[in-house]
Scaffold this active site. Structure first.
Site, PDB file in Angstrom:
ATOM      1  N   ARG A 183      -6.253 -15.417  12.577  1.00 41.01           N
ATOM      2  CA  ARG A 183      -6.265 -14.241  13.466  1.00 41.01           C
ATOM      3  C   ARG A 183      -6.864 -14.582  14.829  1.00 41.01           C
ATOM      4  NH1 ARG A 183      -7.717  -9.348   9.256  1.00 41.01           N
ATOM      5  NH2 ARG A 183      -5.570  -9.119   8.545  1.00 41.01           N
ATOM      6  N   LYS A 185       2.717  -0.427  -6.838  1.00 39.60           N
ATOM      7  CA  LYS A 185       2.993   0.998  -7.036  1.00 39.60           C
ATOM      8  C   LYS A 185       4.123   1.537  -6.165  1.00 39.60           C
ATOM      9  CE  LYS A 185      -0.986   3.543  -8.078  1.00 39.60           C
ATOM     10  NZ  LYS A 185      -2.025   4.349  -7.433  1.00 39.60           N
ATOM     11  N   GLY A 235       0.277  -8.819   4.570  1.00 43.02           N
ATOM     12  CA  GLY A 235      -0.368  -8.626   3.272  1.00 43.02           C
ATOM     13  C   GLY A 235      -0.027  -9.693   2.252  1.00 43.02           C
ATOM     14  N   GLY A 273      -1.191  -3.245   6.648  1.00 39.05           N
ATOM     15  CA  GLY A 273      -1.112  -1.778   6.738  1.00 39.05           C
ATOM     16  C   GLY A 273      -0.312  -1.325   7.943  1.00 39.05           C
TER      17      GLY A 273
HETATM   18  P1  AMP Z   1       0.737  -4.188  -3.315  1.00 36.38           P
HETATM   19  O1  AMP Z   1      -0.693  -4.220  -2.834  1.00 36.38           O
HETATM   20  O2  AMP Z   1       1.204  -2.844  -3.747  1.00 36.38           O
HETATM   21  O3  AMP Z   1       1.678  -4.904  -2.378  1.00 36.38           O
HETATM   22  O4  AMP Z   1       0.744  -5.010  -4.653  1.00 36.38           O
HETATM   23  C1  AMP Z   1       0.427  -6.349  -4.707  1.00 36.38           C
HETATM   24  C2  AMP Z   1      -0.120  -6.626  -6.059  1.00 36.38           C
HETATM   25  O5  AMP Z   1       0.844  -6.254  -7.022  1.00 36.38           O
HETATM   26  C3  AMP Z   1      -0.440  -8.086  -6.302  1.00 36.38           C
HETATM   27  O6  AMP Z   1      -1.818  -8.233  -6.470  1.00 36.38           O
HETATM   28  C4  AMP Z   1       0.327  -8.401  -7.572  1.00 36.38           C
HETATM   29  O7  AMP Z   1      -0.431  -9.154  -8.501  1.00 36.38           O
HETATM   30  C5  AMP Z   1       0.607  -7.027  -8.142  1.00 36.38           C
HETATM   31  N1  AMP Z   1       1.760  -7.054  -9.058  1.00 36.38           N
HETATM   32  C6  AMP Z   1       2.985  -7.509  -8.794  1.00 36.38           C
HETATM   33  N2  AMP Z   1       3.745  -7.458  -9.899  1.00 36.38           N
HETATM   34  C7  AMP Z   1       2.971  -6.944 -10.875  1.00 36.38           C
HETATM   35  C8  AMP Z   1       3.189  -6.654 -12.255  1.00 36.38           C
HETATM   36  N3  AMP Z   1       4.370  -6.888 -12.834  1.00 36.38           N
HETATM   37  N4  AMP Z   1       2.170  -6.136 -12.957  1.00 36.38           N
HETATM   38  C9  AMP Z   1       0.983  -5.902 -12.386  1.00 36.38           C
HETATM   39  N5  AMP Z   1       0.721  -6.155 -11.088  1.00 36.38           N
HETATM   40  C10 AMP Z   1       1.703  -6.675 -10.338  1.00 36.38           C
END
Ligand code: AMP
Length: 394
Positions: free
Chosen positions: A35, A198, A351, A374
């Site tokens: 950064r 999610k 991210g 973000g």
């Molecule tokens: P996000 O912050 O929503 O972009 O999610 C990223 C996180 O999702 C990472 O830490 C991944 O380990 C997690 N992730 C991806 N696939 C899975 C899965 N099948 N089960 C649980 N966590 C997951």
């Protein structure tokens, strides 16, 4: 189009530059200076053009108090090394005081001063006075180059623009160009790849992109919420309960808009959430009740790679599986590799997907990797970022 430092006279002016020096630290040492390096082009331009440069940034979450574990002193040292010139650190527990004002008044053209962590002041995150006015009293021109905090309306990212002319630095210019062109004027076919845990976190992005893209790939933990919406059993996989109805609505919208929706046809399942757990591949509709989905399967990898090879613009946000565990990083790496091999415009939305591309050693093969997780998500939602909205138009 927003004005940049090139559209305004900077010679002899006191220029307040908001950077994103929110770097990871361990035992008082900077562990990753990406950064800081990303801020150099703007600082060097201003120096070469005779500005008096006053740098501002936050680091971590000191919550409005002068907590010394969050001091920017190490950043001043690192900047001095990288720029091969002294960057004076104007330390003050309240960020702006008489000693800081005196240091700024004593600056010559080309001098650089770094202020203390702006979040040492509680007003910063509320975008409140008197801090905004105090910061503004130091300069004559505001340059925002902190894309990572551009989605926040804080004193140093947006409020200060009410006091003086405000333009963007080169980093924000680059982010707006690549993210903006990808979404608003993409070479087609335009493919978006969404992953992560999610659905409800990314619903607005998916919803917005469904009005823009030709094809959409869903992977990662959120795929199991889509499976559930399709009536499949998902065993012990991560489920976003409130996302089930949203997933159904998104599938309907994709259908209405003629967007090709790709959901993994097979999945790598494990007996527990551990890299060493026993794991096997199953068809999407045949996940066993005692296992959890951890990654996309080999057929999905192939199908996604084919779609990537056919696209001309690709935007990716979120890993395809639990990529922090090597056994379940395979799908994410396959997507990164396919993206590295195409001539298409490839944009990584910050991210975890940025981390995955770095981890795979493929960062330099991408057209653009956003520096703001973000901020890039909010941009992809179609929102106007306060730290950008406050800048002057060309
Ligand atoms: P996000 O912050 O929503 O972009 O999610 C990223 C996180 O999702 C990472 O830490 C991944 O380990 C997690 N992730 C991806 N696939 C899975 C899965 N099948 N089960 C649980 N966590 C997951």
């Amino acid at each position: 189009m927003k004005k940049t430092v090139k559209d305004i006279e900077v010679k002899g002016k006191k220029v307040l530059v908001r950077c994103d020096f929110n770097v990871p630290m361990q035992d008082g040492k900077i562990t990753d200076d990406v950064r800081i390096r990303a801020a150099l082009p703007t600082i060097e331009y201003l120096k070469d053009n005779g500005a008096k440069i006053i740098l501002m940034s936050h680091m971590g979450r000191p919550k409005g108090e002068p907590k010394m574990e969050f001091t920017l002193a190490p950043v001043a040292d690192r900047l001095s090394e990288l720029l091969c010139t002294e960057v004076k650190f104007a330390q003050s527990d309240v960020v702006v005081d008489d000693s800081v004002k005196a240091a700024v008044d004593a600056m010559a053209e080309g001098d650089i001063v770094l202020l203390e962590n702006t979040r040492f002041r509680k007003e910063e995150t509320d975008n409140a006075e008197p801090f905004t006015g105090e910061l503004a009293s130091l300069g004559e021109l505001f340059v925002n180059d902190a894309f990572g905090t551009a989605h926040r309306a804080h004193c140093s990212t947006a409020g200060i623009a009410a006091y003086m002319p405000a333009v963007s630095g080169f980093l924000i210019e680059k982010e707006l160009k690549f993210l903006g062109e990808a979404v608003e004027d993409p070479a087609r076919p335009f493919l978006a790849i969404m992953g992560g845990s999610k659905v409800s976190d990314k619903i607005k992005v998916i919803d917005h992109l469904l009005d823009k893209v030709d094809a959409l790939i869903i992977g990662g933990g959120m795929a199991y919420t889509f499976y559930k919406a399709m009536g499949y059993e998902i065993g012990k996989s991560i489920l976003d309960e409130e996302g089930i109805d949203l997933a159904s609505e998104l599938m309907e919208k994709a259908n209405d808009n003629g967007v090709e929706l790709l959901i993994p046809v097979d999945t790598m399942c494990a007996t527990e959430f551990s890299n060493d757990a026993e794991h096997h591949v199953f068809r999407a509709s045949q996940m066993p009740p005692h296992m959890m989905g951890m990654d996309i399967g080999p057929e999905s990898q192939k199908a996604f790679a084919k779609e990537i090879a056919e696209a001309k613009t690709i935007v990716w946000n979120g890993p395809m599986g639990v990529f922090e565990m090597p056994n379940f990083a395979v799908g994410t790496n396959a997507v990164a590799k396919a993206m590295a091999e195409t001539d298409a415009v490839t944009v990584i939305g910050g991210g975890d997907s940025a981390a995955a591309v770095e981890q795979a050693g493929l960062a330099d093969k991408m057209t653009h990797i956003s520096t703001g997780g973000g901020a890039s998500l909010e941009f992809l939602e179609g929102k106007e970022l306060p730290g950008v909205a406050c800048l002057e138009d060309k």
